[in-house]
Design a protein around this motif. Structure first.
Motif, PDB file in Angstrom:
ATOM      1  N   UNK A 101     -49.498   7.389 -31.814  1.00  9.34           N
ATOM      2  CA  UNK A 101     -49.462   7.735 -33.240  1.00  9.34           C
ATOM      3  C   UNK A 101     -50.762   8.452 -33.589  1.00  9.34           C
ATOM      4  N   UNK A 102     -50.630   9.640 -34.172  1.00  8.91           N
ATOM      5  CA  UNK A 102     -51.795  10.426 -34.582  1.00  8.91           C
ATOM      6  C   UNK A 102     -52.122  10.091 -36.028  1.00  8.91           C
ATOM      7  N   UNK A 103     -53.390   9.761 -36.293  1.00  2.00           N
ATOM      8  CA  UNK A 103     -53.780   9.436 -37.665  1.00  2.00           C
ATOM      9  C   UNK A 103     -53.663  10.673 -38.541  1.00  2.00           C
ATOM     10  N   UNK A 150     -46.312  -5.177 -24.194  1.00  2.00           N
ATOM     11  CA  UNK A 150     -46.128  -3.739 -24.396  1.00  2.00           C
ATOM     12  C   UNK A 150     -45.578  -3.474 -25.798  1.00  2.00           C
ATOM     13  N   UNK A 151     -46.252  -2.589 -26.532  1.00  2.00           N
ATOM     14  CA  UNK A 151     -45.793  -2.202 -27.861  1.00  2.00           C
ATOM     15  C   UNK A 151     -44.867  -0.992 -27.740  1.00  2.00           C
ATOM     16  N   UNK A 152     -43.657  -1.114 -28.281  1.00  3.26           N
ATOM     17  CA  UNK A 152     -42.658  -0.061 -28.169  1.00  3.26           C
ATOM     18  C   UNK A 152     -42.634   0.852 -29.385  1.00  3.26           C
ATOM     19  N   UNK A 153     -43.379   0.495 -30.428  1.00  2.82           N
ATOM     20  CA  UNK A 153     -43.434   1.311 -31.643  1.00  2.82           C
ATOM     21  C   UNK A 153     -44.828   1.211 -32.255  1.00  2.82           C
ATOM     22  N   UNK A 154     -45.373   2.364 -32.621  1.00  5.72           N
ATOM     23  CA  UNK A 154     -46.700   2.439 -33.252  1.00  5.72           C
ATOM     24  C   UNK A 154     -46.637   3.508 -34.334  1.00  5.72           C
ATOM     25  N   UNK A 155     -47.085   3.197 -35.543  1.00  6.93           N
ATOM     26  CA  UNK A 155     -47.021   4.198 -36.610  1.00  6.93           C
ATOM     27  C   UNK A 155     -48.076   3.950 -37.678  1.00  6.93           C
ATOM     28  N   UNK A 156     -48.549   5.036 -38.299  1.00  5.77           N
ATOM     29  CA  UNK A 156     -49.429   4.978 -39.463  1.00  5.77           C
ATOM     30  C   UNK A 156     -48.623   5.278 -40.714  1.00  5.77           C
ATOM     31  N   UNK A 166     -44.923  -2.670 -33.095  1.00  9.32           N
ATOM     32  CA  UNK A 166     -43.840  -3.587 -32.771  1.00  9.32           C
ATOM     33  C   UNK A 166     -43.697  -3.725 -31.275  1.00  9.32           C
ATOM     34  N   UNK A 167     -43.551  -4.954 -30.806  1.00 10.42           N
ATOM     35  CA  UNK A 167     -43.620  -5.215 -29.379  1.00 10.42           C
ATOM     36  C   UNK A 167     -42.295  -5.429 -28.679  1.00 10.42           C
ATOM     37  N   UNK A 168     -42.373  -5.350 -27.368  1.00 12.51           N
ATOM     38  CA  UNK A 168     -41.226  -5.627 -26.517  1.00 12.51           C
ATOM     39  C   UNK A 168     -40.781  -7.072 -26.675  1.00 12.51           C
ATOM     40  N   UNK A 169     -41.720  -7.940 -27.094  1.00 13.97           N
ATOM     41  CA  UNK A 169     -41.423  -9.354 -27.311  1.00 13.97           C
ATOM     42  C   UNK A 169     -40.819  -9.626 -28.683  1.00 13.97           C
ATOM     43  N   UNK A 170     -40.607  -8.560 -29.491  1.00 12.22           N
ATOM     44  CA  UNK A 170     -39.992  -8.728 -30.800  1.00 12.22           C
ATOM     45  C   UNK A 170     -40.961  -8.999 -31.929  1.00 12.22           C
ATOM     46  N   UNK A 171     -42.250  -9.077 -31.622  1.00 15.63           N
ATOM     47  CA  UNK A 171     -43.238  -9.370 -32.655  1.00 15.63           C
ATOM     48  C   UNK A 171     -43.619  -8.108 -33.421  1.00 15.63           C
TER      49      UNK A 171
END
Length: 386
Positions: A101-103, A150-156, A166-171
């Motif tokens: 994710x680019x700021x 492992x995080x499968x989603x990252x966003x600003x 958001x992680x592969x573990x659902x957190x």
């Protein structure tokens, strides 16, 4: 519908950089604010930030011989040319930058690695006495995101004041940026988090994951605001907030069913479905929306790209076989005139979005011609012409 593009032969606007890609984004104009020693304006860096594109990917851990890296390329809209070689390349060792994710404020880039998230900062570098754009690993350590799954989603958020992962573990986690003050911490938000997005006003965070409905989270109260129910055999894949021509917020979610991929539109007051539009037979592997809200884009596992008008969810442009492998990432330029795409086949592409000129005469010209013809006919029948 716009004309289909050519098959994915490597050409002026499509290049291979030897790295399977998972992420792509245009670089903000203000990525370079100053060098370490003296002020430096945007024009002093080759091409300016608005024409730089960053791609992330690699071969993963092990001895595959394929590096894990962040690659910066330069795109020239006038010639529709993506640089043959990267402007800069930063390798990340054994750690694959799987999500990026680019700021939006030009501060830097956050990458999801196998067991952490790492922050990188832009820097001005020189190659052969030419100023270029580069990246360096920041001294800032994101301790809240160390030693995690492992995080499968990252966003600003749009203004860069919020970060969600958001992680592969659902957190699911959300933070204030850059203080990293926790705003949301939800174990088991989904079986596995697939995709995240903040609303334009930063009040809500939408998430979709494996199994169960999509969810909308109220950032202020740290609570689940609404659930986005699935219909029949739907599988949600991606989610994006946007604004329509009336500046009302809308939410789009991609859904797969047996017959193919659709885009579902949601009301952001009632959180009810407004419409569902079937788009393509192949599974959707990437999705994004332009900053001005005018265009949607999807990529498929067959390497095709569809650019759609958001107003009616109708196809604007299709690029068949834009990539030879599945499309992993899509990102619009900040002026919404170009779309960057990336693939596991190691190819990177920038597709310019051109205004579609309708065939035939303008409707008003046609009406005027009909009126003139009718007037002439009337004049002739009344004997005004001999």
């Amino acid at each position: 519908m716009g004309k289909s593009g050519n098959d994915a032969t490597i050409g002026a606007n499509c290049k291979k950089y030897g790295v399977p890609f998972y992420g792509a984004s245009f670089v903000p104009r203000n990525a370079i604010k100053s060098s370490d020693t003296e002020p430096q304006g945007e024009d002093e860096v080759v091409g300016g930030g608005s024409h730089h594109v960053i791609f992330a990917g690699g071969g993963g851990e092990g001895r595959s011989g394929i590096p894990n890296a962040l690659i910066i390329s330069h795109f020239d809209p006038a010639s529709n040319y993506l640089s043959d070689q990267p402007v800069n390349k930063l390798e990340t060792g054994d750690d694959l930058p799987y999500r990026m994710a680019v700021h939006p404020g030009g501060e830097g880039v956050i990458c999801s690695l196998p067991k952490s998230c790492r922050w990188f900062e832009w820097e001005a570098t020189k190659k052969e006495d030419v100023s270029t754009l580069g990246l360096k690993q920041s001294e800032k350590v994101l301790y809240q995101l160390e030693l995690i799954e492992q995080q499968l989603a990252v966003t600003f958020s749009r203004d860069g004041s919020l970060l969600a992962v958001g992680g592969e573990d659902g957190k699911l986690r959300a933070f204030k940026w850059p203080s990293m003050e926790s705003l949301l911490d939800v174990p088991g938000a989904h079986a596995s988090v697939k995709n995240l997005d903040f609303s334009p006003d930063g009040k809500f965070l939408v998430s979709v994951g494996s199994g169960g409905p999509g969810r909308v989270w109220d950032i202020l109260t740290s609570t689940n605001k609404a659930s986005l129910a699935k219909e029949k055999d739907e599988v949600f894949g991606f989610c994006r907030f946007s604004q329509n021509s009336m500046n009302d917020q809308v939410l789009y979610v991609t859904a797969m069913r047996d017959r193919g991929g659709s885009i579902v539109k949601w009301n952001t007051t009632t959180w009810k479905r407004m419409s569902s539009k079937y788009i393509v037979r192949d599974p959707i592997s990437a999705f994004n929306i332009s900053d001005d809200g005018k265009f949607l884009a999807i990529g498929t596992i067959q390497g095709d790209i569809y650019i759609l008008n958001a107003s009616n969810i109708k196809v604007h442009t299709v690029v068949k076989k834009a990539h030879l492998g599945l499309v992993t990432a899509l990102a619009f330029s900040h002026d919404s005139r170009a779309l960057a795409s990336a693939s596991l086949d190691s190819s990177a592409r920038v597709t310019q979005i051109k205004e579609i000129k309708k065939n035939g005469f303008n409707i008003w010209i046609i009406l005027l011609m009909i009126l003139v013809a009718a007037t002439l006919y009337y004049a002739k029948t009344e004997g005004y012409f001999v």
